[in-house]
Design a protein around this motif. Structure first.
Motif, short mmCIF file in Angstrom:
data_model
loop_
_atom_site.label_atom_id
_atom_site.label_comp_id
_atom_site.label_asym_id
_atom_site.label_seq_id
_atom_site.Cartn_x
_atom_site.Cartn_y
_atom_site.Cartn_z
N SER A 22 0.96 -1.01 -0.11
CA SER A 22 0.00 -0.11 0.00
C SER A 22 0.79 1.17 0.42
O SER A 22 2.09 1.18 0.66
CB SER A 22 -0.82 0.01 1.10
OG SER A 22 -1.47 -1.02 1.27
N LEU A 23 0.44 2.31 -0.54
CA LEU A 23 0.87 3.68 -0.55
C LEU A 23 0.29 4.55 0.44
O LEU A 23 -1.12 4.48 0.43
CB LEU A 23 0.81 4.22 -1.91
CG LEU A 23 1.79 3.72 -3.20
CD1 LEU A 23 1.41 4.33 -4.53
CD2 LEU A 23 3.29 3.85 -2.81
N VAL A 24 0.88 5.17 1.28
CA VAL A 24 0.36 5.78 2.50
C VAL A 24 0.40 7.47 2.46
O VAL A 24 1.30 7.83 2.05
CB VAL A 24 1.04 5.33 3.72
CG1 VAL A 24 0.37 5.97 4.92
CG2 VAL A 24 0.83 3.70 4.06
N ASP A 25 -0.58 7.98 2.32
CA ASP A 25 -0.80 9.36 2.40
C ASP A 25 -1.64 10.04 3.27
O ASP A 25 -1.87 11.16 3.26
CB ASP A 25 -1.31 9.86 1.07
CG ASP A 25 -2.87 9.46 0.73
OD1 ASP A 25 -3.54 9.02 1.43
OD2 ASP A 25 -3.41 9.89 -0.52
N ALA A 26 -2.04 9.14 4.16
CA ALA A 26 -2.89 9.63 5.59
C ALA A 26 -2.19 10.32 6.49
O ALA A 26 -1.10 9.89 6.81
CB ALA A 26 -3.39 8.30 6.12
N THR A 27 -2.51 11.61 6.74
CA THR A 27 -1.82 12.21 7.86
C THR A 27 -2.74 12.94 8.81
O THR A 27 -4.10 12.75 8.62
CB THR A 27 -1.21 13.58 7.21
OG1 THR A 27 -1.96 14.53 6.97
CG2 THR A 27 -0.17 13.01 6.05
N LEU A 28 -2.32 13.61 9.84
CA LEU A 28 -3.31 14.14 10.73
C LEU A 28 -4.10 15.16 10.05
O LEU A 28 -5.29 15.26 10.45
CB LEU A 28 -2.31 14.93 12.08
CG LEU A 28 -2.17 14.01 13.06
CD1 LEU A 28 -1.05 14.82 13.83
CD2 LEU A 28 -3.23 13.60 13.94
N GLY A 29 -3.53 15.79 9.04
CA GLY A 29 -4.40 16.99 8.53
C GLY A 29 -5.26 16.59 7.14
O GLY A 29 -5.57 17.49 6.60
N GLY A 30 -5.34 15.20 7.05
CA GLY A 30 -5.94 14.57 5.95
C GLY A 30 -4.90 14.19 5.03
O GLY A 30 -3.69 13.97 5.17
N PRO A 31 -5.29 13.74 3.67
CA PRO A 31 -4.60 13.02 2.71
C PRO A 31 -3.49 13.83 2.34
O PRO A 31 -3.93 15.45 2.08
CB PRO A 31 -5.50 12.60 1.67
CG PRO A 31 -6.88 12.74 2.16
CD PRO A 31 -6.85 13.64 3.25
N TRP A 32 -2.21 13.51 2.17
CA TRP A 32 -1.16 14.44 1.82
C TRP A 32 -0.95 14.38 0.28
O TRP A 32 -2.01 13.61 -0.50
CB TRP A 32 0.29 13.63 2.34
CG TRP A 32 1.58 14.76 2.23
CD1 TRP A 32 2.70 14.33 1.31
CD2 TRP A 32 1.50 16.10 2.65
NE1 TRP A 32 3.51 15.29 1.62
CE2 TRP A 32 2.98 16.35 2.54
CE3 TRP A 32 0.65 16.63 3.52
CZ2 TRP A 32 3.40 17.46 2.91
CZ3 TRP A 32 1.32 17.79 4.28
CH2 TRP A 32 2.75 18.42 3.92
N HIS A 33 -0.30 15.49 -0.39
CA HIS A 33 -0.45 15.58 -1.83
C HIS A 33 0.02 14.66 -2.40
O HIS A 33 0.26 14.53 -3.64
CB HIS A 33 0.14 16.88 -2.02
CG HIS A 33 1.14 17.27 -1.72
ND1 HIS A 33 2.60 16.94 -2.47
CD2 HIS A 33 1.79 18.02 -0.61
CE1 HIS A 33 3.54 17.32 -1.81
NE2 HIS A 33 3.13 17.96 -0.76
N GLU A 34 1.07 13.66 -1.97
CA GLU A 34 1.86 12.56 -2.39
C GLU A 34 1.84 11.35 -1.63
O GLU A 34 1.71 11.73 -0.27
CB GLU A 34 2.95 13.16 -3.06
CG GLU A 34 4.15 13.81 -2.09
CD GLU A 34 5.10 14.17 -2.62
OE1 GLU A 34 5.10 14.71 -3.96
OE2 GLU A 34 6.16 14.29 -1.77
#
Length: 292
Positions: A22-34
């Motif tokens: 899996s590619l992970v873009d989940a952050t505290l502030g929502g999905p990261w731009h990459e």
């Protein structure tokens, strides 16, 4: 920014032959731009490390083991915060450690020895704070002692070979690492920068900007041939290609470990820097850290 521009490439487009993951873009502030990292769906195999390292380095990726820990928390649930991380190269490791020492050691180590009991017997460390021992002085943390010297010994093997050896031990003992381990790839140019590259927040109760910790990790890379080999929600394991070989060297480094991660000593028996230096630093080819 956490690193110099180094986006994670699409594995297929980059020609990487990876297992399902899996590619992970989940952050505290929502999905990261990459995507911030890729990690495998299945358990790590000790033979995967060398192949991933060789394949990933072509496209600016470095391997690290990730663990779900006791709470089965994988990177999607790590509260990643890449926008909170600065650039590790902007920080001086000695200044960082000296600041931590001032903030934590004077409070904790300075009051380490418990008061004598009513029967006149000395305290036994039950207060949960570390005994200072000869490495830090009795009853007082003292001034920051400075960076530990480079060990006099020569490295027995290449740092990345040493790292692969620690990875093999960890990956081979699934029962030891609750939650298991999986292989991951992170867009970073050096191992020490991996936590900053993904915006890791495992030490947030100690440091809000993980790049400052990465500056220390860079210094350990240079002096001890260290590599970041395992990350969990709030845990880290570092391989050590050239560990301290004498108690004098180990005591000096133990002070850095205390500044870097006070919980290793404050919340772990025997709450004593000298004992920690002997058991967890001297001749040890891996260092383990956890933050409450």
């Amino acid at each position: 920014m956490a690193t110099l521009p180094n986006p994670l490439p699409d594995p297929a487009a980059a020609g990487l032959d990876l297992p399902p993951g899996s590619l992970v873009d989940a952050t505290l502030g929502g999905p990261w731009h990459e995507p911030l990292l890729w990690y495998a769906d299945g358990a790590a195999d000790q033979g995967d490390w060398a192949g991933l390292r060789a394949a990933g380095r072509r496209v600016g990726l470095l391997p690290v083991l990730v663990t779900g820990g006791q709470r089965d928390q994988w990177p999607e649930a790590w509260d990643l915060s890449p926008d909170s991380a600065s650039y590790p190269g902007d920080h001086d490791p000695e200044e960082v450690l000296a600041g931590y020492w001032t903030d934590y050691a004077d409070d904790e180590l300075g009051d380490a020895a418990p008061a004598d009991g009513a029967n006149g017997e000395p305290g036994d460390g039950a207060s949960g704070k570390p005994e200072t021992g000869s490495g830090t002085g009795s009853g007082s943390a003292g001034a920051w002692p400075g960076l530990a010297p480079v060990p006099a010994r020569e490295a027995a093997e290449d740092p990345d070979t040493a790292a692969a050896g620690i990875v093999a031990v960890v990956a081979d003992d699934a029962d030891l690492w609750l939650g298991g381990t999986r292989m991951a790839l992170v867009p970073a140019r050096r191992s020490a920068d991996i936590p900053a590259a993904i915006g890791w927040t495992g030490a947030v109760n100690h440091e809000n900007d993980v790049a400052r910790l990465c500056a220390v990790l860079r210094s350990w890379e240079d002096r001890y041939d260290a590599r970041v080999v395992v990350l969990g929600f709030d845990t880290m394991i570092v391989s050590v290609g050239r560990p301290p070989a004498t108690m004098e060297e180990a005591r000096a480094l133990a002070a850095e470990h205390y500044a870097f991660c006070p919980d290793n000593i404050d919340q772990s028996p025997p709450y004593d820097l000298d004992a920690y230096a002997e058991k967890a630093v001297l001749d040890q080819d891996a260092w383990s850290f956890w933050w409450d």
